[in-house]
Write an enzyme that holds these catalytic residues in place. Structure first.
Site, PDB file in Angstrom:
ATOM      1  N   LYS A 173       0.884  -1.179   0.000  1.00 37.71           N
ATOM      2  CA  LYS A 173       0.000   0.000   0.000  1.00 37.71           C
ATOM      3  C   LYS A 173       0.920   1.227   0.000  1.00 37.71           C
ATOM      4  O   LYS A 173       0.788   2.143   0.817  1.00 37.71           O
ATOM      5  CB  LYS A 173      -0.922  -0.048   1.237  1.00 37.71           C
ATOM      6  CG  LYS A 173      -2.040   0.971   1.250  1.00 37.71           C
ATOM      7  CD  LYS A 173      -3.184   0.644   0.325  1.00 37.71           C
ATOM      8  CE  LYS A 173      -4.210   1.764   0.311  1.00 37.71           C
ATOM      9  NZ  LYS A 173      -5.272   1.567  -0.698  1.00 37.71           N
ATOM     10  N   ASP A 206      -5.519  -3.564  -1.918  1.00 41.46           N
ATOM     11  CA  ASP A 206      -6.969  -3.599  -2.182  1.00 41.46           C
ATOM     12  C   ASP A 206      -7.240  -4.230  -3.548  1.00 41.46           C
ATOM     13  O   ASP A 206      -8.120  -5.079  -3.693  1.00 41.46           O
ATOM     14  CB  ASP A 206      -7.617  -2.211  -2.049  1.00 41.46           C
ATOM     15  CG  ASP A 206      -6.730  -1.077  -2.509  1.00 41.46           C
ATOM     16  OD1 ASP A 206      -5.600  -1.348  -2.966  1.00 41.46           O
ATOM     17  OD2 ASP A 206      -7.158   0.087  -2.439  1.00 41.46           O
TER      18      ASP A 206
END
Ligand code: ATP
Length: 335
Positions: A173, A206
């Site tokens: 991330k 994600d």
């Protein structure tokens, strides 16, 4: 000379799946002297430390452990046994192979899923460094170091190379955590450059979650920092039939501890319903680690045969057998 292995049954469903696994491993004919070490949440509370000295002493003697789950209290209480053990023994690589079990009905049983997750095992938000800054404001520290990130990347690429795997994906991330996940990514890239024949890509966590559900068959090797590795291994387990069937290994330079991905499953503990497949397959990884390839194959083939037959299977994978009936069938399939 028999191999010496520290057996930590743990608590919850741990003792049930550990006893089943010991029976199955003994049936392979490999001589193992099990050094049984009790470790439960009660023992930990009494000892005042998540890894009491008798556990460390045994693992220092044997260097090899087969471990069931130990319940970690939620939002308070003692800190996780697994986290403490991994840090104390520097079990830096958590290896979790996730693949389709032929015969097992799942949402994705028309696909051939065969991936392996390499989860960094010693840092990230599992550093346990949390404090209340002022009332109602808490801070949790996410630690990422070059040393640990390079180690897990090297371990994953070395494995990919040895096992003829073709594609590695690093999960991150770093668009938000530019420093910490950025460092993790730079380390993965640095190691990837040494293996130009292995495809290397990066996925934001994600997007990786969505891709895993949409196209699980396209994944091969994944490298993940600790937290994403924890979450995505449960997700990946869900793709192939659940936590009851996914094994794991915690690897260090001097020690190796084999354990299933699942926790202590208090909802079914003590009822004889737990699926021992995950710990049996973890024991299979241990036999491979010991160089006992024939025995590992016999154990895996026997488990595979029971799933192909479709019975007797435990409730979590759609059957109605108990732990003992499943274990008896695995042992019978080995003969
Ligand atoms: P932890 O945080 O300690 O890893 P968890 O929150 O992932 O634990 P588990 O204890 O692994 O939770 O259990 C999650 C669910 O999966 C429970 O409903 C449990 O019954 C089921 N489950 C886990 N392992 C098994 C198993 N070996 N056999 C059957 N069901 C299982």
């Amino acid at each position: 000379m028999p191999y010496k292995v520290t057996l930590i049954p743990g608590d919850g469903i741990g003792p049930e799946v550990a006893d089943a696994t010991v029976r199955a491993v003994d049936a392979t004919g490999v001589a193992i002297e099990w050094e049984r070490v009790e470790l439960t949440s009660k023992i930990i509370e009494a000892a005042g430390t998540p890894v009491p000295q008798h556990v460390l002493d045994s693992l220092d003697r044997t260097r090899l452990g087969l471990k069931g789950p130990v319940t970690t209290p939620v939002a308070g209480g003692f800190s996780s046994v697994n986290v403490a053990l991994r840090k104390k023994l520097d079990l830096f690589a958590n290896v979790r192979p996730v693949h389709t079990l032929p015969g097992l009905k799942t949402r994705f049983d028309d696909l051939k899923i065969d991936m392996i997750l390499f989860r960094e095992n010693t840092e990230d938000v599992y550093s346990g460094l949390e404090h209340e800054v002022v009332k109602d404001v808490v801070e949790s520290l996410k630690i990422i170091t070059r040393t640990a990130s390079i180690k897990i990347a090297e371990y994953a690429f070395d494995y990919a190379q040895r096992m003829g795997r073709k594609k590695v994906v690093a999960v991150h991330k770093a668009n938000i955590m530019k420093l910490s996940d950025g460092l993790f990514l730079r380390c993965c890239r640095e190691v990837a450059e040494r293996y130009p024949w292995i495809s290397y890509k990066e996925l934001i966590v994600d997007n990786a979650s969505m891709q895993l559900v949409m196209r699980p068959e396209t994944f091969d090797v994944l490298i993940l920092p600790n937290l994403y590795g924890d979450i995505l291994s449960d997700l990946a387990a869900g793709l192939v039939g659940g936590l009851g069937i996914v094994p794991g290994a915690n690897m260090g330079r001097d020690h190796a501890v084999f354990e299933a991905v699942h926790g202590s499953a208090p909802d079914i503990a003590g009822k004889g319903l737990a699926n021992p497949t995950a710990l049996m397959m973890s024991a299979g990884m241990m036999l491979t680690h010991l160089g006992e390839h024939d025995a590992a194959k016999r154990l895996h083939d026997a488990i595979g045969k029971v799933y192909l037959d479709g019975k007797p299977l435990t409730g979590d994978v759609g059957g109605n057998a108990n732990t003992t009936q499943f274990t008896d069938a695995v042992i019978a399939a080995m003969k």
